[in-house]
Design an enzyme around this catalytic site. Sequence first.
Site, PDB file in Angstrom:
ATOM      1  N   ASP A   8      -3.136  29.611 -14.030  1.00 57.56           N
ATOM      2  CA  ASP A   8      -4.108  30.324 -13.212  1.00 57.56           C
ATOM      3  C   ASP A   8      -5.498  30.087 -13.778  1.00 57.56           C
ATOM      4  OD1 ASP A   8      -1.950  31.240 -11.840  1.00 57.56           O
ATOM      5  OD2 ASP A   8      -2.134  33.331 -12.445  1.00 57.56           O
ATOM      6  N   ASP A 129       2.133  37.554  -0.540  1.00 54.94           N
ATOM      7  CA  ASP A 129       1.817  38.452  -1.646  1.00 54.94           C
ATOM      8  C   ASP A 129       1.910  39.879  -1.149  1.00 54.94           C
ATOM      9  OD1 ASP A 129       1.145  36.107  -3.127  1.00 54.94           O
ATOM     10  OD2 ASP A 129      -0.805  36.117  -2.151  1.00 54.94           O
TER      11      ASP A 129
END
Length: 243
Positions: A8, A129
């Site tokens: 990330d 998500d």
Amino acid sequence: MILYPAVDIKNGRCVRLAQGRMDMETVYDEDPAAAARRWISLGARALHLVDLDGAVTGTPQNLPAIKEILLEADIPVQVGGGVRNLPVMKRLFDLGAARVVVGTGAVRDREFLRSACGEYPGRVVVSVDAKDGFVALSGWVEMSRTPVLELLDEIGGLPLAGILYTDIRRDGMLTGPNVEAVKAVASASRHPVIAAGGVGSLDDIRRLKAVDPPLAGVIVGKALYAGAVDLNEALSILDGGPR
């Protein structure tokens, strides 16, 4: 079942967030490419890259770091974060991404998603998500009114590479995945499902491997960086025996 180490990227650095909160970051490497090289050298068979800044702003912000990883990697890499139009998607594929992950764009612009699948059939992953059964948007800072299972049904006929399901409340917390929710998504999805969020031990890997219908993969982030999960031991579990 493939294990994807997560890289990330925020402000050019490799970080992990807690529950997706941009103000709760831990920096694990100043150089995301170094992190990617480490996981590849330890036997990773695929990587998952996310441009966290891009996910919030709607446009990739860390392309130099992503490009460096894609140029060096000799394994498949899937990339997401701020992919909301075809030119951005094309650029990532041209740089060498094996698959591109779309989240907010899949919910807000279904025509874009259909066009993307037409241009790149079998290479687009939809990131679902979720928080409390609803889909989150814009790097998880905004909640939609779209239920997870409704979205899965609406996109079920598209030629997607798969679904990436993340339980936001578990992500980066090392508290274990929401296995029941993962099972529900795997049962409802007409596409292969990759699970993310909450993995904190090898037992969590075993629990996800046992999900029926079987998962296509699992993304592991903080547990790898913090040393709670050894990559080779996890790969051995997914392989069903010693490496």
